[in-house]
Design a protein around this motif. Structure first.
Motif, PDB file in Angstrom:
ATOM      1  N   ALA A  43       0.837  -1.205   0.000  1.00  0.00           N
ATOM      2  CA  ALA A  43       0.000   0.000   0.000  1.00  0.00           C
ATOM      3  C   ALA A  43       0.867   1.247   0.000  1.00  0.00           C
ATOM      4  N   GLY A  44       0.491   2.202  -0.833  1.00  0.00           N
ATOM      5  CA  GLY A  44       1.251   3.434  -0.961  1.00  0.00           C
ATOM      6  C   GLY A  44       2.198   3.445  -2.141  1.00  0.00           C
ATOM      7  N   ASP A  45       2.468   2.275  -2.731  1.00  0.00           N
ATOM      8  CA  ASP A  45       3.335   2.207  -3.902  1.00  0.00           C
ATOM      9  C   ASP A  45       2.552   2.545  -5.168  1.00  0.00           C
ATOM     10  N   ILE A  46       3.284   2.915  -6.220  1.00  0.00           N
ATOM     11  CA  ILE A  46       2.695   3.240  -7.526  1.00  0.00           C
ATOM     12  C   ILE A  46       3.221   2.241  -8.549  1.00  0.00           C
ATOM     13  N   LEU A  47       2.318   1.665  -9.337  1.00  0.00           N
ATOM     14  CA  LEU A  47       2.709   0.736 -10.396  1.00  0.00           C
ATOM     15  C   LEU A  47       2.052   1.163 -11.701  1.00  0.00           C
ATOM     16  N   VAL A  48       2.873   1.472 -12.701  1.00  0.00           N
ATOM     17  CA  VAL A  48       2.378   1.753 -14.045  1.00  0.00           C
ATOM     18  C   VAL A  48       2.716   0.550 -14.915  1.00  0.00           C
ATOM     19  N   VAL A  49       1.747   0.069 -15.680  1.00  0.00           N
ATOM     20  CA  VAL A  49       1.929  -1.133 -16.486  1.00  0.00           C
ATOM     21  C   VAL A  49       1.162  -0.971 -17.791  1.00  0.00           C
ATOM     22  N   ASN A  50       1.593  -1.690 -18.798  1.00  0.00           N
ATOM     23  CA  ASN A  50       0.831  -1.735 -20.046  1.00  0.00           C
ATOM     24  C   ASN A  50      -0.276  -2.778 -19.877  1.00  0.00           C
ATOM     25  N   ALA A  51      -1.465  -2.304 -19.520  1.00  0.00           N
ATOM     26  CA  ALA A  51      -2.622  -3.181 -19.380  1.00  0.00           C
ATOM     27  C   ALA A  51      -3.650  -2.857 -20.457  1.00  0.00           C
ATOM     28  N   SER A  52      -3.161  -2.475 -21.644  1.00  0.00           N
ATOM     29  CA  SER A  52      -4.048  -2.197 -22.768  1.00  0.00           C
ATOM     30  C   SER A  52      -4.792  -3.465 -23.172  1.00  0.00           C
ATOM     31  N   ARG A  53      -5.843  -3.314 -23.952  1.00  0.00           N
ATOM     32  CA  ARG A  53      -6.589  -4.490 -24.411  1.00  0.00           C
ATOM     33  C   ARG A  53      -5.675  -5.470 -25.132  1.00  0.00           C
ATOM     34  N   ALA A  54      -4.799  -4.945 -25.974  1.00  0.00           N
ATOM     35  CA  ALA A  54      -3.915  -5.824 -26.740  1.00  0.00           C
ATOM     36  C   ALA A  54      -2.984  -6.601 -25.817  1.00  0.00           C
ATOM     37  N   ALA A  55      -2.430  -5.925 -24.794  1.00  0.00           N
ATOM     38  CA  ALA A  55      -1.500  -6.587 -23.885  1.00  0.00           C
ATOM     39  C   ALA A  55      -2.190  -7.658 -23.062  1.00  0.00           C
ATOM     40  N   VAL A  56      -3.404  -7.377 -22.609  1.00  0.00           N
ATOM     41  CA  VAL A  56      -4.144  -8.360 -21.812  1.00  0.00           C
ATOM     42  C   VAL A  56      -4.594  -9.524 -22.683  1.00  0.00           C
ATOM     43  N   LYS A  57      -5.099  -9.210 -23.877  1.00  0.00           N
ATOM     44  CA  LYS A  57      -5.565 -10.272 -24.766  1.00  0.00           C
ATOM     45  C   LYS A  57      -4.424 -11.189 -25.184  1.00  0.00           C
ATOM     46  N   ALA A  58      -3.229 -10.632 -25.296  1.00  0.00           N
ATOM     47  CA  ALA A  58      -2.051 -11.429 -25.653  1.00  0.00           C
ATOM     48  C   ALA A  58      -1.479 -12.184 -24.465  1.00  0.00           C
ATOM     49  N   HIS A  59      -2.105 -12.027 -23.286  1.00  0.00           N
ATOM     50  CA  HIS A  59      -1.633 -12.646 -22.044  1.00  0.00           C
ATOM     51  C   HIS A  59      -0.254 -12.130 -21.652  1.00  0.00           C
ATOM     52  N   ALA A  60       0.055 -10.900 -22.055  1.00  0.00           N
ATOM     53  CA  ALA A  60       1.309 -10.283 -21.637  1.00  0.00           C
ATOM     54  C   ALA A  60       1.163  -9.641 -20.268  1.00  0.00           C
ATOM     55  N   THR A  61      -0.042  -9.147 -19.949  1.00  0.00           N
ATOM     56  CA  THR A  61      -0.321  -8.585 -18.631  1.00  0.00           C
ATOM     57  C   THR A  61      -1.511  -9.320 -18.037  1.00  0.00           C
ATOM     58  N   SER A  62      -1.347  -9.795 -16.809  1.00  0.00           N
ATOM     59  CA  SER A  62      -2.340 -10.654 -16.164  1.00  0.00           C
ATOM     60  C   SER A  62      -3.308  -9.855 -15.293  1.00  0.00           C
ATOM     61  N   PRO A  63      -4.618 -10.002 -15.515  1.00  0.00           N
ATOM     62  CA  PRO A  63      -5.585  -9.375 -14.613  1.00  0.00           C
ATOM     63  C   PRO A  63      -5.463  -9.879 -13.181  1.00  0.00           C
ATOM     64  N   ALA A  64      -5.039 -11.129 -12.999  1.00  0.00           N
ATOM     65  CA  ALA A  64      -4.862 -11.655 -11.646  1.00  0.00           C
ATOM     66  C   ALA A  64      -3.789 -10.875 -10.899  1.00  0.00           C
ATOM     67  N   ALA A  65      -2.711 -10.525 -11.603  1.00  0.00           N
ATOM     68  CA  ALA A  65      -1.657  -9.726 -10.974  1.00  0.00           C
ATOM     69  C   ALA A  65      -2.171  -8.320 -10.669  1.00  0.00           C
ATOM     70  N   LEU A  66      -2.915  -7.726 -11.607  1.00  0.00           N
ATOM     71  CA  LEU A  66      -3.490  -6.410 -11.356  1.00  0.00           C
ATOM     72  C   LEU A  66      -4.380  -6.434 -10.119  1.00  0.00           C
ATOM     73  N   ALA A  67      -5.223  -7.470 -10.013  1.00  0.00           N
ATOM     74  CA  ALA A  67      -6.135  -7.582  -8.875  1.00  0.00           C
ATOM     75  C   ALA A  67      -5.364  -7.733  -7.573  1.00  0.00           C
ATOM     76  N   HIS A  68      -4.274  -8.497  -7.595  1.00  0.00           N
ATOM     77  CA  HIS A  68      -3.457  -8.675  -6.383  1.00  0.00           C
ATOM     78  C   HIS A  68      -2.944  -7.324  -5.884  1.00  0.00           C
ATOM     79  N   TYR A  69      -2.384  -6.538  -6.785  1.00  0.00           N
ATOM     80  CA  TYR A  69      -1.830  -5.253  -6.370  1.00  0.00           C
ATOM     81  C   TYR A  69      -2.925  -4.300  -5.889  1.00  0.00           C
ATOM     82  N   LEU A  70      -4.065  -4.281  -6.568  1.00  0.00           N
ATOM     83  CA  LEU A  70      -5.165  -3.430  -6.118  1.00  0.00           C
ATOM     84  C   LEU A  70      -5.600  -3.810  -4.711  1.00  0.00           C
ATOM     85  N   ASN A  71      -5.709  -5.122  -4.457  1.00  0.00           N
ATOM     86  CA  ASN A  71      -6.122  -5.583  -3.132  1.00  0.00           C
ATOM     87  C   ASN A  71      -5.097  -5.237  -2.056  1.00  0.00           C
TER      88      ASN A  71
END
Length: 313
Positions: A43-71
């Motif tokens: 908590a308190g950290d900043i994470l910028v990532v390429n979570a564009s539709r193309a990156a997610v659809k290509a399985h380059a960026t994982s929604p599970a990882a995004l959800a972990h950091y948000l939580n």
């Protein structure tokens, strides 16, 4: 510590280097499902990532990882043009080629880790200056999960072909558009809780968001649906607001007598336009009957394009 180079397997060194006090700022192109083990943020950290539709659809960026950091309370931002892999803590900077993914642990990557204050400041400045930024909230995450389930339907961004911003804001093409008058109202406590849950509660800092989450309340279900574009007019018919995109299906508001709530994605960098100026501009473009003072469905494709063109979208 000084400055050291680590490769071809730098992640153990990166993970140890960022275990410091204070906020950490990370801009990492892509996140695999195992990213939280490699990049332990809090908590308190900043994470910028390429979570564009193309990156997610290509399985380059994982929604599970995004959800972990948000939580965990990390402020997560998406930048569709991001390809950098840099981290800044209060005392160290990491600069290299390693994505936070299992693929990166198997690849020959290299990073430089330094305690040089000027380089640390430069990394922070680089991250803060990133543009095309969207806050990753629950609505964004729900959309990412849907894209992930489609599968590897596109080439991996940044590896095959040129990186370019994609239409993460407006649907392409815009086929359904409405002109509606904005209604000012005070959300009920229940609506506030829903909005807070969807938006999340984030620390300050990091790049300024260009796309933010807003809401639209309708007293009864209507024809609005996910993917529609709405151009709002002020209640006094003085201003035309920038287009908003409906990003959710209708959600019933408890104890409201049948009201529903939609979430909208809006741009923070576009101004409201004087309605008379907008009407004149549309007339000059061949649309004298734009009916900006009347709520209606915009049927004409050319008028839809002209409306969007008022902000040069």
């Amino acid at each position: 510590m000084g400055t050291t180079f680590h490769g071809p397997s730098p992640w153990p060194h990166i993970t140890r280097a960022i275990r410091t006090r204070g906020a950490r700022y990370a801009a990492i192109g892509y996140l695999g499902q195992d990213a939280p083990d490699l990049l332990p943020l809090r908590a308190g950290d900043i994470l910028v990532v390429n979570a564009s539709r193309a990156a997610v659809k290509a399985h380059a960026t994982s929604p599970a990882a995004l959800a972990h950091y948000l939580n965990k309370g990390v402020r997560v931002l998406s930048c569709p043009t991001l390809h950098a892999k840099v981290i800044a803590t209060t005392t160290r900077a990491v600069i290299g080629s390693a994505n936070a993914s299992e693929n990166s642990t198997l690849a020959d990557d290299g990073v430089v880790i330094t305690d040089d204050p000027e380089i640390i400041a430069s990394v922070r400045k680089f991250i803060d200056a990133l543009t095309e930024i969207t806050e990753v909230d629950q609505v964004f995450l729900d959309d990412a999960i849907r894209e992930w389930e489609i599968g590897r339907a596109v080439p991996l961004p940044g590896v095959t072909g040129r990186i370019r911003p994609e239409a993460d804001f407006l649907p392409a093409p815009v086929t359904r558009m409405f002109v509606k008058h904005a209604v000012d109202y005070e959300p009920t406590p229940t609506e506030k809780r829903v909005l807070d849950r969807q938006r999340g509660r984030h620390a300050t800092g990091g790049p300024a968001v260009k796309y933010q989450l807003d809401s639209l309340r309708l007293e009864k279900p209507g024809t609005i649906r996910r993917g529609d574009v709405i151009v709002f007019v002020s209640t006094d018919d003085q201003w035309l607001y920038p287009p908003a995109v409906v990003t959710s299906d209708a959600m019933r508001v408890p104890r409201s007598g049948g009201a529903v709530l939609h979430f909208l994605r809006t741009r923070t960098d576009l101004p409201a336009l004087p309605l008379t100026d907008a009407a004149k501009a549309l007339t000059d473009l061949g649309h004298p009957g734009s009916r900006l003072r009347t709520d209606h469905y915009v049927r004409s494709p050319s008028l839809r394009a002209a409306l969007l063109g008022l902000w040069e979208l």
